[in-house]
Design a protein around this motif. Structure first.
Motif: not given
Ligand SMILES: Nc1ncnc2c1ncn2[C@@H]1O[C@H](COP(=O)(O)OP(=O)(O)OP(=O)(O)O)[C@@H](O)[C@H]1O
Length: 353
Positions: A40, A191, A195
């Motif tokens: 990410g 995130y 991810e």
């Protein structure tokens, strides 16, 4: 003092973003070691990759880097990656640990050439230390003051070039002269669920735990956009899977395990739901003042405001308005309750004020 305050944000709170003792013990093993392994944060990763590659190509020390973002998003991990990518040693300290300029001078003067100095919570450094840091960052020099009063003299001390990596949860709190001395600032975002699923799969692999795709998705969806929380929930679900199932983390074991820990499918825990429930059931969705809401929940005002509300606001479940706290339509839906028609209509105008 409430249970939450005694425990601190990290303590007993499974969905707290700050590190607890167990996190610290296992995180070292779970940290990605190079930029390519870091999941990410695509933008920060790409920008940082350019900064580091260019420095390496020039044979120079990398520019100072500021990383801002909420706890548990990977700032410490990235600082270690920066050092690894530059094949440099790293020294780790934090703002609150540096109360005197002398503490900082001692650290700076013992750095090796090219070393990375990671300064966590840089916004909490004392003022004199901060001022010493300005010169150190810009000119690789500090003035060490010897003696006191009129006889005091400043002895300039040359420092080897080093890379400062500062981390802060609140970039806005940094004085502009400090902020301006960083060559690169990376803003870490929460995130996406996909991810976090990758984080869960990766950590499960490192921990030797078998996890199915839907098991990882279930954990990711409850992790509040934060890898540290994803890793912590994975460990608790693993325990459950070992004791009450066949050791495999599936959607079903994750759901049952996290029901035991009272973390719901959206990552809300008991406190978060207590706040929402009080707001909906006792105050018809609000608006209600923070003090009244806190009394109703049986928690300190600060606990409700600082521990529960930020995530509820981020999730679009609660709004802070000038007239008080208001539940959004999503909050009613989340607790499977029907908003009273008058309240729903009345509240519409409150959002965005
Ligand atoms: N992008 C990522 N990919 C995989 N794991 C990650 C990632 N980011 C963080 N982690 C994991 O999450 C945990 C917490 O990360 P880290 O300690 O770097 O967070 P932090 O932002 O420095 O937190 P704090 O502000 O509390 O110091 C680590 O165990 C790390 O392995």
């Amino acid at each position: 003092m409430s249970a939450y305050e005694q425990a601190g944000e990290a303590g007993e709170r499974l969905v707290g973003a700050a590190a607890d003792g167990e996190d610290l013990a296992v995180e070292a093993a779970l940290r990605p070691k190079e930029l390519g392994e870091f999941i990410g944060q695509t933008r920060v990763r790409e920008q940082l990759d350019l900064v580091l590659r260019a420095a390496r190509a020039r044979g120079a020390t990398a520019d100072h880097v500021l990383l801002s973002g909420a706890p548990g998003l990977g700032k410490t991990t990235l600082s270690m990656i920066i050092a690894a990518e530059m094949a440099a040693p790293i020294r780790i300290t934090s703002g609150p640990a540096i109360q005197h300029a002398g503490d900082l001078a001692a650290i700076l003067s013992s750095l090796a050439e090219g070393e990375v100095l990671f300064l966590d919570e840089i916004h909490r450094m004392s003022r004199p230390a901060e001022e010493m840091l300005y010169m150190a960052m810009e000119d690789f020099r500090v003035d060490v003051i010897v003696g006191k009063g009129p006889g005091a003299t400043a002895i300039p001390l040359e420092l080897p070039p080093f890379t400062l990596v500062g981390a802060t949860t609140r970039a806005g709190l940094l004085p502009p002269p400090l902020r301006d001395r960083f060559g690169f600032t990376g803003h870490m975002e929460f995130y996406e669920s996909a991810e976090l699923e990758r984080v869960v799969h990766r950590s499960a692999h490192l921990l030797g735990v078998e996890v199915t795709a839907d098991g990882a998705a279930e954990i990711a969806g409850r992790s509040r956009g934060t890898p540290r929380i994803a890793n912590r929930l994975l460990r608790r679900v693993r325990d459950y899977a070992q004791v009450r199932a066949d050791g495999v983390v599936t959607r079903e074991t994750a759901t049952r395990a996290l029901a035991v820990y009272e973390v719901d499918e959206r990552g809300l825990d008991r406190l978060d739901r207590a706040v929402l429930r009080a707001l909906l059931k006792l105050f018809g969705g609000g608006p209600v003042g923070l003090s009244t809401l806190s009394v109703a929940v049986g928690e300190e005002r600060e606990t409700v405001e600082e521990v529960a509300e930020p995530f509820l606001v981020r999730e679009g479940l609660l709004a802070r308005t000038p007239r008080g706290r208001v539940a959004t339509p999503a909050a009613w839906r989340h607790l499977d309750m029907e908003p009273p028609p008058a309240a729903a209509g009345g509240q519409e105008g409150l959002f965005g004020t």
